[in-house]
Each structure stands twice: as C-alpha cells, then as structure tokens.
Scaffold this active site. Sequence first.
Site, PDB file in Angstrom:
ATOM      1  CG  PHE A   2      -1.617   1.367   1.403  1.00 19.90           C
ATOM      2  CD1 PHE A   2      -2.944   1.481   1.024  1.00 19.90           C
ATOM      3  CD2 PHE A   2      -0.967   2.495   1.912  1.00 19.90           C
ATOM      4  CE1 PHE A   2      -3.619   2.701   1.150  1.00 19.90           C
ATOM      5  CE2 PHE A   2      -1.638   3.718   2.037  1.00 19.90           C
ATOM      6  CZ  PHE A   2      -2.966   3.817   1.652  1.00 19.90           C
ATOM      7  CD  GLU A   3       5.065   2.528  -2.082  1.00 18.86           C
ATOM      8  OE1 GLU A   3       4.914   2.527  -3.323  1.00 18.86           O
ATOM      9  OE2 GLU A   3       6.178   2.505  -1.546  1.00 18.86           O
TER      10      GLU A   3
END
Length: 349
Positions: free
Chosen positions: A235-236
């Site tokens: 997740f970014e």
Amino acid sequence: GDDMSFARTPSSPGWDDLVSINAGPRMNATFVTLARNTDVWDIADSIRQVEDRFNRRFNYDWVFLNDQPFDETFKKVTTSLVSGTTHYGLIPTEHWSFPDWIDQEKAKKVREDMKERKIIYGDSVSYRHMCRFESGFFFRHELMLNYEWYWRVEPSVKLFCDVHYDPFRVMAEEKKKYSFVLSLYEYHETIPTLWESTKKFMKNHPEHIAKDNSMAFLSDDKGENYNRCHFWSNFEVGNLEWLRSKAYIDFFESLDQDGGFFYERWGDAPVHSIAAGLLLDKSEIKFFNDIGYWHVPFTHCPTGEQTRLDLRCHCNPKDNFDWKGYSCTSRYYELNGLEKPLGWENEKD
Ligand code: GDP
Ligand code: MN
C-alpha cells in the site's frame, strides 16, 4: 444547510452524497498496479473494493504494468471494473533484467543458497526483478510520466472502510510525499548489507539527506545500525515527482550499483522506506489511520470506534496490527511527537 443532515447515519440513504460534497478539486493522480495475466482475478478482487469504497465517487485512472503483454481477458475484466480510464503498459527490458555489472554466477549461487535456507522468494529471479522495478522504475514508465500522484494496489488486498475524502488531495494539502498504513520489521536475511550501502550513499551525498529526517524510525543508535523498520509498500499513496527527483534517483542508482537486488534480495519496501526516512522531512510522511487495509497476513483496522462506525468499516479491531509488538508504527508516532488515535490503548490486544 440541510437541517436534517445531522440525523443521518452511515446506513441512511444519502449518506454518501452528504459526505462526498467535499470531494474538492481533482488531482493529477492514478492508481498503479504491477501484475501478471494470471493475477487477473486477484486484482479484480482488489479493484472491486477500491471502487466500492472510494473510486466510484472519484473515477481516477488506473495504470497496469507488466513485463509481458497483457492479454485480452485481463484488459476486458479490469476495464469493466475501473470507473476511470485504464492504461496498459509493457515494461521495457532494461527495467526488468540484470544490469551488466552483475556477476551472474555469484547471483545464482546466492539463489541456491537462499533456497536451501528456505528464505521467502530467496530462489526467485522474477521476484528480484519485481523488487528492483518497484524500487527504481515504475514511476519512470512512460504511462506514469504525466501523473503527479500514485496509489499502489496489489492483487488480493482488502479495503475495510469507506474513504470519504480524496487521499491524493489530503497528501497535497498536508505537504506529504509518502504514506503508509502498516509498518513492520524486515527479515534480516534479505538485506544484510543494505544499511552499509545506505551509509555509503549518505557519505557520498550528504546534500540529499533531509535535516529533519526520520532516522529515529530506521535506527536505534543514530544511524550506526538499521533496526529493520519499514513501511509496507504493497500500500502506498505517494508523490511521483519525489521519486523522480535527483535525490531519489541518486539513492536508487547507488544501491543498484552495489548489486544487493541480486546478491541479496532487497525489497522495495525497505528501499522506499529508507529513502522516505532520510531524503524527506519527517513531516512529509503520512500515516492513514482511517484507511482500513489488509494484505496477507497483516491488518490495519482504524483505531477509534467512531471512525470505524462513520466509515462503515468491516474489520475486527482486534486484528489491528498497529500497536502490536512487531509493528513499527509506535515509533513513527513518537518520533513525530504525535498523539496516538483515541482508543489505541484499549484496542492493543
Ligand atoms: P509479496 O506481496 O511480496 O508476496 O509479492 P507479490 O507476489 O504480491 O508481488 C508484488 C507485486 O508484484 C504484485 O502486484 C504482483 O502482481 C507483482 N508481480 C510479482 N511478480 C511479478 C512478475 O514476475 N511479473 C509481473 N508482471 N508482476 C509481478
Ligand atoms: Mn503482495
């Protein structure tokens, strides 16, 4: 003013309209996914959740990248699910191969040795290309060049809560460059010399090190040793201009020259995290408490009951990893002098 609005709850009709009024200006942003054709149903699962929880109200684009051409099924299925425009890109060979300074024999021996030692993905060539690509190249793919912001999505992830604001806009308004929802300790076996390489970079490029950095997140002895804390990069939400900056590219190229993507098994998570920790001001890294998220095997379930109810979260707060012993998120809070979200002590176990 709608006098009845206060009486609405997340389950009332009209709740979405009420809370999406503050959508604000559209950002120059895209989702980005690296995937194989065989990942189609696992990424379909992720897309459905991202759309239901967020993007059906915002319609941002989605860029798909692959080292092989995407097939018709992949394109048809994903285009049918994404509410924004989809783009499909082939990764150039130079971004997915061994640099010429890598000693192939040495790299092969490492893979055989790691296989015997049962190190996760230790014997895989493609996993190494993937980690190097995510570390140094995805943001320079031609399909990514026109965007300023990205949100990385992997196959088979879950979003547990509605996202009722635009995270890209929040990043811009709060002057953030990088963000996370989960943090933890990296396996030592995959990065034994990553910190030596980092120290060499720091010595050669003191001009790139931010004065008010997050060294205290990465090291317990002022930079002598790496404590293996990293933000989980599956997740970014982040800023592409930062990744394309001279500081970041110098850092990536310095690491790449040292060969650890192949002689060890450096992951893009510690690489991005060390870069964010040293090249950015500590105020430029954001933690999204209110984005509920799962990637096997860890859960980020927002701390705070009211947040979970307002956002219609369906995660079990007991599964939240943030305040458990193997999470590094407490360090982030302490280093930044932040108050932990209300309720963190009760939701610890
Ligand atoms: P893990 O999360 O570390 O277990 O690794 P994943 O298997 O989820 O891989 C990380 C990301 O890279 C995912 O988005 C995968 O779809 C993608 N990926 C991994 N290997 C390859 C590959 O060989 N080719 C392509 N095109 N994508 C890959
Ligand atoms: Mn994954």
